[in-house]
Structure formats: structure tokens, C-alpha cells
Write a protein that holds these residues in place. Structure first.
Motif, mmCIF file in Angstrom:
data_model
loop_
_atom_site.group_PDB
_atom_site.id
_atom_site.type_symbol
_atom_site.label_atom_id
_atom_site.label_comp_id
_atom_site.label_asym_id
_atom_site.label_seq_id
_atom_site.Cartn_x
_atom_site.Cartn_y
_atom_site.Cartn_z
ATOM 1 N N CYS A 145 0.854 -1.188 0.000
ATOM 2 C CA CYS A 145 0.000 0.000 0.000
ATOM 3 C C CYS A 145 0.890 1.239 0.000
ATOM 4 O O CYS A 145 1.851 1.318 0.764
ATOM 5 N N TYR B 290 1.052 5.396 0.524
ATOM 6 C CA TYR B 290 0.283 6.397 1.244
ATOM 7 C C TYR B 290 0.719 7.821 0.897
ATOM 8 O O TYR B 290 0.345 8.753 1.579
ATOM 9 N N ILE C 119 -6.374 7.512 -5.162
ATOM 10 C CA ILE C 119 -6.589 6.327 -4.349
ATOM 11 C C ILE C 119 -6.389 5.092 -5.213
ATOM 12 O O ILE C 119 -6.567 5.135 -6.434
ATOM 13 N N GLU C 120 -6.011 4.008 -4.554
ATOM 14 C CA GLU C 120 -5.790 2.733 -5.239
ATOM 15 C C GLU C 120 -6.783 1.701 -4.719
ATOM 16 O O GLU C 120 -6.992 1.582 -3.510
ATOM 17 N N TRP D 52 -14.405 0.457 1.573
ATOM 18 C CA TRP D 52 -12.990 0.670 1.294
ATOM 19 C C TRP D 52 -12.751 1.975 0.554
ATOM 20 O O TRP D 52 -11.683 2.579 0.689
ATOM 21 N N SER D 53 -13.726 2.402 -0.220
ATOM 22 C CA SER D 53 -13.609 3.725 -0.849
ATOM 23 C C SER D 53 -13.555 4.806 0.220
ATOM 24 O O SER D 53 -12.769 5.762 0.120
ATOM 25 N N GLU E 283 -10.130 4.839 1.819
ATOM 26 C CA GLU E 283 -9.114 5.423 0.942
ATOM 27 C C GLU E 283 -9.231 6.939 0.875
ATOM 28 O O GLU E 283 -8.222 7.648 0.844
ATOM 29 N N SER F 80 -8.377 6.370 9.315
ATOM 30 C CA SER F 80 -9.082 5.842 8.143
ATOM 31 C C SER F 80 -9.660 4.448 8.403
ATOM 32 O O SER F 80 -10.735 4.112 7.895
#
Length: 332
Positions: free
Chosen positions: A197, A199, A207-208, A236-237, A240, A269
Motif C-alpha cells: 500500500c 500512502y 486512491i488505489e 474501502w472507498s 481510501e 481511516s
């Protein structure tokens, strides 16, 4: 005889004129050649390799958006948008480097219908650049616009582990924070196999998504319903976008300024992720065991054990080169 003399005299005068012209040309340094009419040709000066300057294209100016069901009075580069009741709902500013499409929304003044329209506008591919999505954009847009409006409970999760790690220096957990964070996405990319990940993309609004969140190609996903898959994508959106918004709210230059900062960002988050999962999973009671026995306890364990990926530097090797404007964004 007179005729001959007259002609001879004219010839003699012509000869004298030519002789005088020749003498004048000699003294003036000009060549004694017949006069020619030169064609004027304009040529650009040639540049040597050492003189060649690389031209950096200027950033493409953001177009003035047409926002749904809103009126737009103009004021040079700043445009305010009003609803039918005359309330200011949004503002477009060409110099806005943070919000999607340069539009700041007045979420407190908006009713649910206006928020839903704004959300659909934000996630439209004309505003957000979807990278490597292979036609999966519609899945994300459908999930976001369907499930985000259903998040109405913003009480902090009661688990003591979560409460002890809530980052109170950040934006509060409420609807304005949620929508404001969503309005700051500029790029979404799909990583089919997300090994680590990153950041560091907060200042770019990137965002990924791991491929499993969109493609659902892992065997375990076959046990849950389509609605649960949509909730997974939505939750998850939210996580992110909070990775983007939390650092911006604190004025960090990236989402990973240090190991300590990255852990703070993960706490903030991930708690948002858990809250979204707890709230939305109630809409699909048939999959309660998945949420209560697996996913939510797993994320709470992450909070407790701090099992977060290392703070990796951002790399944009798979992204189009960001504009000079995006690359030079200063801290908020």
C-alpha cells in the motif's frame, strides 16, 4: 539630316546618362550590374542544439462545470452556484487544487437529493480519471451512489480499542466530513494484485483499489451476495478517501510524512472503514456471519495490533505524468 541628328542626339544623351550612372556606382561602391527586383523572404533564425529550450506545456485550465439543477452567476474565475431557493450550494474556483473539478460544496446547506446529485457528478468519469479500470468504472459509481447516502449513523464505534485510538485532531466523524472527503478524489486506479500500500498520494487526490475489491476474484467472495460486495467497495472507498483527507486537514505534504504520521492516518481511516462496515452491513442480514465473524473483527484486530504496511514512498510509474500544477502543490 535633322532627323538623323535628332536621333543621334537622343542616343548621345542616353549614353551620357549610362556613363554617369556607372561613375556614380563606382564611387558609391555598388556593383555596376543591372538592377534586379529581389523577392522578400522572411526566415526564422535557426537554433543550435545548445540553444534549444524544452517547452513545458501549461496545465490545461479546468472547464467551468455545469452542475445539475443549479444556477451559475459568473464572477471572473470564481463561480457560485445556487439552488432554486437561492441558497449557495457550490463554488467553482480555477485555482482550487484540492477539490474534484475545482468545486467546493456547501454540504451543510444541501438536502439529500442535492448531495446525491453532487456525489454522482463527482464520480462521473468526466471529473475523476479512472486508470486501468477495464470497464469497471460503472461498478464503483453504482456502489458509491447507492450506499453512501445510507450512512446516517456517525456515532464513534463503542469498542474500547477503537475509542482509544480515534485521532481527535482530525475532522470529526459526521456526514459533512464524509462528503467533503469524497469530493477530493482526482484519480482512482485499479491494481489487480496489490502487493503493498502506498500512502504518499494525498496531495494528488489519488486512491488505489486492490483488484479483489472491484473484480471479486478471490474464492471467498463467492460466499457473499452482490449487495455485500457493493458494501465492501463502498467501505474501502471511504477508507481510501480518508487517507487523502486526513493529511490534508492537518496540512501534511503527503499521507505518509513519517512512520508515526502514517500510523495516525491508518487509525483514523481504518476506524472510518469499520464504522461504514458496521452501518451498511445491517442492510444485508443474510451475510451477517461474514461481517460479524470475519471482516469486522479482522479490522478491529488491525487497530489493536497495528498491523499496517510500512510507510512506503509514493511512486507514479503507472500514472500519466501529473501536470506541473499538481506536482507543485504546497501543503494545505
Amino acid at each position: 539630316m535633322r532627323t538623323i541628328f535628332h536621333c543621334s542626339r537622343g542616343v548621345r544623351l542616353l549614353i551620357l546618362v549610362l556613363i554617369a550612372s556607372t561613375i556614380t556606382g563606382i564611387f558609391s561602391g555598388a556593383p555596376s550590374q543591372p538592377t534586379k527586383i529581389a523577392r522578400t523572404v522572411t526566415r526564422e533564425p535557426a537554433l543550435s542544439k545548445s540553444q534549444t529550450v524544452e517547452q513545458i506545456p501549461a496545465p490545461i485550465p479546468m472547464p467551468i462545470p455545469d452542475l445539475p439543477a443549479l444556477m451559475r452567476p459568473s464572477n471572473n474565475d470564481v463561480f457560485d452556484y445556487f439552488n432554486a431557493e437561492g441558497a449557495r450550494i457550490a463554488t467553482f474556483n480555477r485555482d482550487d487544487r484540492w477539490h474534484t473539478g475545482g468545486v467546493t460544496w456547501q454540504w451543510e446547506s444541501m438536502n439529500p437529493v442535492e448531495r446525491e446529485r453532487a456525489l454522482a457528478w463527482i464520480f462521473d468519469p468526466q471529473q475523476i480519471r479512472y486508470l486501468r479500470f477495464d470497464g469497471q468504472e460503472a461498478r464503483v459509481i453504482h456502489a458509491i451512489t447507492k450506499w453512501i447516502p445510507r450512512i446516517t449513523n456517525f456515532d464513534l464505534p463503542t469498542d474500547s480499542i477503537i475509542a482509544a485510538r480515534w485521532q481527535s485532531d482530525g475532522p470529526p466523524m459526521n456526514q459533512v466530513t464524509l462528503y467533503e472527503a469524497l469530493s477530493r478524489i482526482k484519480f482512482i486506479t485499479l491494481m489487480r494484485e496489490r502487493q503493498t500500500c502506498s500512502y504518499g498520494y494525498s496531495h494528488l487526490g489519488l486512491i488505489e483499489f486492490g483488484g479483489e475489491l472491484i473484480l471479486f476474484n478471490k474464492p471467498g467472495w463467492q460466499r457473499v451476495s452482490d449487495e455485500t460486495r457493493e458494501i465492501i467497495t463502498t467501505a474501502w472507498s471511504i477508507k481510501e478517501v480518508m487517507v487523502i483527507y486526513y493529511p490534508q486537514s492537518l496540512g501534511w505534504s503527503s499521507a505518509c510524512p513519517s512512520e508515526e504520521g502514517q500510523v495516525k492516518n491508518e487509525f483514523y481511516s481504518t476506524i472510518w472503514l469499520i464504522k461504514a462496515q458496521q452501518t451498511l452491513s445491517q442492510w444485508v442480514p443474510a451475510d451477517a456471519s461474514y461481517w460479524q465473524d470475519h471482516e469486522i473483527p479482522f479490522q478491529i484486530a488491525n487497530i489493536h495490533q497495528q498491523r499496517f504496511p510500512k510507510c512506503m514512498p509514493a511512486t507514479l510509474s503507472y500514472l500519466p505524468t501529473p501536470s506541473a500544477r499538481d506536482a507543485a502543490i504546497p501543503p494545505h
